[in-house]
Design an enzyme around this catalytic site. Structure first.
Site, short mmCIF file in Angstrom:
data_model
loop_
_atom_site.label_atom_id
_atom_site.label_comp_id
_atom_site.label_asym_id
_atom_site.label_seq_id
_atom_site.Cartn_x
_atom_site.Cartn_y
_atom_site.Cartn_z
N ASP A 1 -37.57 -27.81 -53.09
CA ASP A 1 -38.76 -27.78 -53.94
C ASP A 1 -38.41 -27.45 -55.39
O ASP A 1 -38.84 -28.14 -56.31
CB ASP A 1 -39.78 -26.78 -53.40
CG ASP A 1 -40.36 -27.19 -52.07
OD1 ASP A 1 -40.54 -28.40 -51.85
OD2 ASP A 1 -40.63 -26.31 -51.24
N CYS B 1 -42.81 -9.99 -54.97
CA CYS B 1 -41.70 -10.68 -55.64
C CYS B 1 -42.24 -11.58 -56.75
O CYS B 1 -41.69 -11.61 -57.85
CB CYS B 1 -40.90 -11.49 -54.63
SG CYS B 1 -39.42 -12.27 -55.33
N CYS C 1 -37.02 -12.47 -46.84
CA CYS C 1 -35.67 -12.85 -47.26
C CYS C 1 -34.66 -11.73 -47.09
O CYS C 1 -33.48 -11.99 -46.85
CB CYS C 1 -35.68 -13.34 -48.71
SG CYS C 1 -36.11 -12.06 -49.93
#
Length: 392
Positions: free
Chosen positions: A12, A101, A199
């Site tokens: 992306d 984030c 993550c």
């Protein structure tokens, strides 16, 4: 424009950067090193920000003929995202690290540095749309592909941040089209799997990860009447709506499974009940922000009283509490309330359709049509008809 393309190493962000180049912008690619000890390789679709990801991002930039840099934001990421995640769970809440984030790293620390270096905008591969109203004010809207829409996790962006943002994938009909375009451009990552899970917990074992970082003590599992049903290894590692890991040992009287209804960190208790008991129809959020200009009702309230009990005018919205959940109709207002004995401004959302498994610490993002109005961190969520839960 001078554009800084945030390159995750995924397909992306690669196509977004390529489209920014095609549009004639002066583009520089940057990969954010967010881990102090990044893994050398990804495992399937788990995790991100590995050494392999940075190498993938570099190869895309080489293909596009644009400069590429790696910026070390690991200290900020640990403090603002990882430590916040631990602190929230330690207080019995369920945070969304992707929201933090975006808020603290990608559109705060990164954007601040980019503007300081003379860039006009930060470009990312998020699926969301920016629209200007008749007065030139920037609004955040859902992307064309609702299945991939990421406007929810961008609901924390402010008016000023939106003015320096760029989302080239906004009108892309499907993810398949993005992958096809990446293949046509010769990007080796065209078929790279999407990253999932948190993550910094790439193995997906959130409870196990938390148990190594939070002091957990054995406590009681109770039903809503106060009857003790069993014990747990630590209330802070549970989340509202959780079914697995209760280990009560005896079935409910109706034979149906039990779910976590509430976590009480002060008493180290977990309250459980039926799936139906998870339904809530009122959400109270704190620390609200507005994605663009605030709702007119909020603007008028800002100029009004700050006395406890004061409320703004109500306004119709759609409320969404998870990244890929369906929004539900609701009515919202601002209210000067009381949180932990202190006056606090709250965004009060009354749902026309009950939602299940809404936990303190999650984010409620509010929409009008496709436009993101803003967001708030959920402080309380309850059923107005259930004082046994709402009263705590």
């Amino acid at each position: 424009m001078r554009v800084l393309a945030a390159m995750s190493g995924g397909v992306d962000s690669a196509v977004a950067a390529a489209r920014a180049v095609d549009a004639g912008h002066d583009v520089v690619g940057v990969h954010l090193a967010l881990s102090r000890m990044p893994g050398t390789l990804r495992t399937g679709s788990r995790g991100c920000c590995t050494i392999e990801d940075s190498m993938d991002a570099r190869r895309v930039c080489d293909k596009l003929g644009i400069p590429f840099y790696v910026w070390d934001f690991s200290d900020r990421f640990k403090e603002d995202v990882v430590d916040n995640f631990i602190d929230e769970y330690a207080q019995g809440r369920t945070p969304n690290p992707c929201m933090r984030c975006n808020e603290k790293i990608k559109f705060s620390a990164l954007l601040e540095k980019a503007v300081a270096l003379g860039f006009d905008a930060v470009c990312t591969g998020h699926y969301a749309k920016l629209v200007e109203d008749p007065d030139g004010n920037v609004e955040l809207h859902r992307a064309a592909d609702w299945a991939k829409d990421q406007s929810y996790v961008l609901g924390v962006l402010t008016h000023e941040q939106l003015k320096h943002s760029m989302f080239p994938l906004a009108e892309t009909p499907t993810k398949a089209e993005v992958r096809a375009e990446a293949e046509e451009r010769g990007f080796s990552i065209a078929k790279k799997p999407d990253s999932h899970d948190i993550c910094f917990i790439p193995d997906g074992d959130t409870r196990g990860w938390l148990e190594e970082r939070i002091d957990l003590e054995e406590g009681e599992i109770k039903d809503t009447s106060g009857e003790v049903l069993g014990t747990h290894r630590g209330a802070r590692a549970f989340t509202v709506g959780q079914r697995k890991g209760l280990s009560i040992g005896r079935p409910a009287s109706d034979g149906k499974p039990r779910f976590v209804l509430e976590i009480r960190p002060k008493t180290n208790e977990v309250v459980v009940g039926s799936k139906e008991m998870l339904a809530v129809d009122e959400i109270r959020g704190i620390r609200e922000t507005w994605a663009g200009l605030p709702a007119p009702e909020a603007q008028r309230f800002d100029a009004g009283t700050d006395q406890p009990g004061a409320t703004s005018e109500s306004f119709d919205i759609l409320a969404q509490v998870r990244a890929h959940a369906d929004p539900v109709p609701a009515v919202a207002h601002l209210e000067i309330g009381n949180v932990d004995g202190e006056p606090s401004r709250e965004l009060v959302v009354r749902l026309e359709e009950p939602l299940r498994g809404v936990a303190p610490g999650q984010t409620v993002v509010i929409y009008q049509g496709t436009r993101v109005l803003g967001q708030a961190t959920i402080n309380r969520a309850y059923s107005l008809s259930r004082p046994d839960i709402a009263g705590h």
